[in-house]
Write a protein that holds these residues in place. Structure first.
Motif, PDB file in Angstrom:
ATOM      1  N   ILE A  56      21.492 -24.778 -20.539  1.00  0.00           N
ATOM      2  CA  ILE A  56      21.469 -23.763 -19.490  1.00  0.00           C
ATOM      3  C   ILE A  56      20.121 -23.044 -19.530  1.00  0.00           C
ATOM      4  CG2 ILE A  56      23.965 -23.325 -19.413  1.00  0.00           C
ATOM      5  CD1 ILE A  56      23.424 -20.837 -21.180  1.00  0.00           C
ATOM      6  N   ASP A  57      19.790 -22.383 -18.430  1.00  0.00           N
ATOM      7  CA  ASP A  57      18.639 -21.482 -18.393  1.00  0.00           C
ATOM      8  C   ASP A  57      19.148 -20.089 -18.731  1.00  0.00           C
ATOM      9  OD1 ASP A  57      17.083 -23.586 -17.580  1.00  0.00           O
ATOM     10  OD2 ASP A  57      17.090 -23.030 -15.462  1.00  0.00           O
ATOM     11  N   TYR A  58      18.570 -19.477 -19.767  1.00  0.00           N
ATOM     12  CA  TYR A  58      19.029 -18.169 -20.207  1.00  0.00           C
ATOM     13  C   TYR A  58      18.580 -17.094 -19.216  1.00  0.00           C
ATOM     14  CZ  TYR A  58      19.392 -20.854 -24.547  1.00  0.00           C
ATOM     15  OH  TYR A  58      19.682 -21.816 -25.482  1.00  0.00           O
ATOM     16  N   GLN A  59      19.526 -16.223 -18.840  1.00  0.00           N
ATOM     17  CA  GLN A  59      19.256 -15.158 -17.875  1.00  0.00           C
ATOM     18  C   GLN A  59      19.287 -13.768 -18.507  1.00  0.00           C
ATOM     19  OE1 GLN A  59      18.609 -16.012 -14.610  1.00  0.00           O
ATOM     20  NE2 GLN A  59      18.858 -18.153 -15.165  1.00  0.00           N
ATOM     21  N   ASP A  60      20.163 -13.553 -19.488  1.00  0.00           N
ATOM     22  CA  ASP A  60      20.362 -12.221 -20.051  1.00  0.00           C
ATOM     23  C   ASP A  60      20.715 -12.386 -21.524  1.00  0.00           C
ATOM     24  OD1 ASP A  60      20.443  -9.471 -19.891  1.00  0.00           O
ATOM     25  OD2 ASP A  60      22.415  -9.349 -18.958  1.00  0.00           O
ATOM     26  N   CYS A  61      20.077 -11.627 -22.402  1.00  0.00           N
ATOM     27  CA  CYS A  61      20.290 -11.768 -23.849  1.00  0.00           C
ATOM     28  C   CYS A  61      20.556 -10.404 -24.487  1.00  0.00           C
ATOM     29  CB  CYS A  61      19.073 -12.398 -24.521  1.00  0.00           C
ATOM     30  SG  CYS A  61      18.627 -14.051 -23.917  1.00  0.00           S
ATOM     31  N   GLU A  62      21.346 -10.424 -25.549  1.00  0.00           N
ATOM     32  CA  GLU A  62      21.642  -9.219 -26.318  1.00  0.00           C
ATOM     33  C   GLU A  62      21.555  -9.536 -27.804  1.00  0.00           C
ATOM     34  OE1 GLU A  62      22.328  -6.119 -25.381  1.00  0.00           O
ATOM     35  OE2 GLU A  62      22.599  -6.353 -23.225  1.00  0.00           O
ATOM     36  N   SER A  63      21.243  -8.518 -28.605  1.00  0.00           N
ATOM     37  CA  SER A  63      21.222  -8.691 -30.052  1.00  0.00           C
ATOM     38  C   SER A  63      22.624  -8.971 -30.567  1.00  0.00           C
ATOM     39  CB  SER A  63      20.667  -7.439 -30.728  1.00  0.00           C
ATOM     40  OG  SER A  63      19.324  -7.219 -30.375  1.00  0.00           O
ATOM     41  N   ALA A  64      22.689  -9.742 -31.644  1.00  0.00           N
ATOM     42  CA  ALA A  64      23.954  -9.997 -32.339  1.00  0.00           C
ATOM     43  C   ALA A  64      23.664  -9.898 -33.835  1.00  0.00           C
ATOM     44  CB  ALA A  64      24.523 -11.351 -31.974  1.00  0.00           C
ATOM     45  N   GLY A  65      23.488  -8.677 -34.306  1.00  0.00           N
ATOM     46  CA  GLY A  65      23.066  -8.470 -35.676  1.00  0.00           C
ATOM     47  C   GLY A  65      21.556  -8.477 -35.774  1.00  0.00           C
ATOM     48  N   LYS A  66      21.051  -8.428 -37.000  1.00  0.00           N
ATOM     49  CA  LYS A  66      19.599  -8.357 -37.212  1.00  0.00           C
ATOM     50  C   LYS A  66      18.907  -9.702 -37.096  1.00  0.00           C
ATOM     51  CE  LYS A  66      19.590  -4.225 -40.126  1.00  0.00           C
ATOM     52  NZ  LYS A  66      19.175  -3.646 -41.433  1.00  0.00           N
ATOM     53  N   GLU A  67      19.657 -10.789 -37.152  1.00  0.00           N
ATOM     54  CA  GLU A  67      19.022 -12.104 -37.197  1.00  0.00           C
ATOM     55  C   GLU A  67      19.357 -12.982 -36.000  1.00  0.00           C
ATOM     56  OE1 GLU A  67      20.246 -13.774 -40.880  1.00  0.00           O
ATOM     57  OE2 GLU A  67      19.068 -12.397 -42.109  1.00  0.00           O
ATOM     58  N   SER A  68      20.237 -12.515 -35.117  1.00  0.00           N
ATOM     59  CA  SER A  68      20.715 -13.388 -34.047  1.00  0.00           C
ATOM     60  C   SER A  68      20.686 -12.695 -32.696  1.00  0.00           C
ATOM     61  CB  SER A  68      22.150 -13.852 -34.334  1.00  0.00           C
ATOM     62  OG  SER A  68      22.252 -14.484 -35.589  1.00  0.00           O
TER      63      SER A  68
END
Length: 315
Positions: free
Chosen positions: A216-228
């Protein structure tokens, strides 16, 4: 590791905007985010996402792009298209299409879907906001020209004052951005997320790499902890029965924030009232006691925020 402290103290009032803020960390950071990353890896395409809520947004949303949550308020970027870009027969000055015209918005609304603030972003041909994220202090928003290989302005918005501040400019279309921790560098994706960037806060490119995933083409991202980080997105696939109709394949992907490679991904096959896959554009994920909650606004103009929940199954 510090626990996420939700300080629901005195409500802060800014004009008509009243909210409670989450400090010192953003949603999904620290322990909460690490737990969500672990739960996400337990999900598969067999998971059932149950719709738990539908919030009709009481304003014209135009073409929504990214979303995050601060306290009890939602922030959603959107592009108002006044004149659509038109593809050239031959490239002009390195561009494959005209710039078009538009207005960039960052909408602030409450859980009832009432619009509380409309923050304008961009200038001139730079009017297309992208995926956004909150780092515990500021909401980071890219605004770009509505064409690949173009220009962008990176903003940060103070959720207490609702004031935007230009941080830096860069020579590419930045379609989504988040900060690696409260005082870390910025992770960003280009047009179609084909290129990953890492910037410092002065706009210096520290790292540039090719996205190895074509799911997929990424549209929106959020943190998931300090490493992800977890990114949502879409791919349009041709249908054999039609030369023009496209099938929207949605999905979510967990990425290693240091290496920027995919750790776990899964398709999403939920569709909106207008027939769009729900991960088409704005998505925000939240950790729950038993699994993950997903907020999505996939439709244009007259939109609803669709809320789903799924349970993580321990392996």
């Amino acid at each position: 590791m510090k626990k996420v402290i939700f300080a629901i103290a005195a409500a802060l009032t800014i004009g008509t905007v009243s909210t409670a803020f989450a400090y010192p960390d953003a949603f999904n950071s620290g322990k909460e985010g690490k737990e969500m990353a672990g739960k996400f890896q337990q999900l598969s395409r067999d998971n059932v996402w149950e719709q738990t809520e539908k919030v009709d947004l009481q304003f014209k949303t135009y073409h929504p792009q990214g979303m995050t949550k601060v306290g009890d308020l939602y922030y959603m970027s959107s592009v108002e298209i006044i004149e659509k870009p038109v593809k050239y027969d031959q490239p002009h000055d390195g561009y494959d299409r005209s710039p078009g015209k538009g207005i960039g918005h960052l909408f602030v609304f409450n859980k009832e879907g009432k619009l509380l603030k409309d923050i304008k972003l961009g200038e001139g041909s730079i009017y297309h906001p992208g995926g956004i994220a909150y780092d515990g202090e500021s909401i980071w928003v890219p605004a770009a020209e509505y064409r690949p290989n173009s220009k962008s302005i990176i903003y940060k918005v103070d959720p207490q004052t609702m004031k935007s501040e230009e941080v830096f400019r860069t020579n590419d279309h930045i379609g989504g951005v988040l900060r690696d921790g409260k005082h870390g560098n910025l992770k960003a994706v280009s047009w179609g997320s084909r290129t990953f960037y890492e910037f410092n806060e002065k706009g210096k490119v520290l790292r540039k790499s090719t996205n190895p995933s074509h799911f997929i083409d990424y549209q929106d991202c959020e943190s998931a902890g300090k490493e992800s980080m977890i990114c949502s997105g879409i791919t349009e696939l041709p249908q054999q029965s039609s030369s023009t109709a496209k099938y929207e394949l949605g999905g979510l992907a967990l990425l290693d924030m240091k290496k920027m490679n995919m750790v776990h991904e899964l398709p999403i096959t939920l569709f909106s009232p207008q027939g769009h896959v729900v991960t088409r554009d704005p998505v925000f994920l939240e950790n729950t006691k038993l699994g993950i909650k997903m907020y999505a606004v996939p439709d244009d103009d007259q939109s609803s925020m669709l809320v789903y929940e799924t349970k993580a199954t321990k392996k």
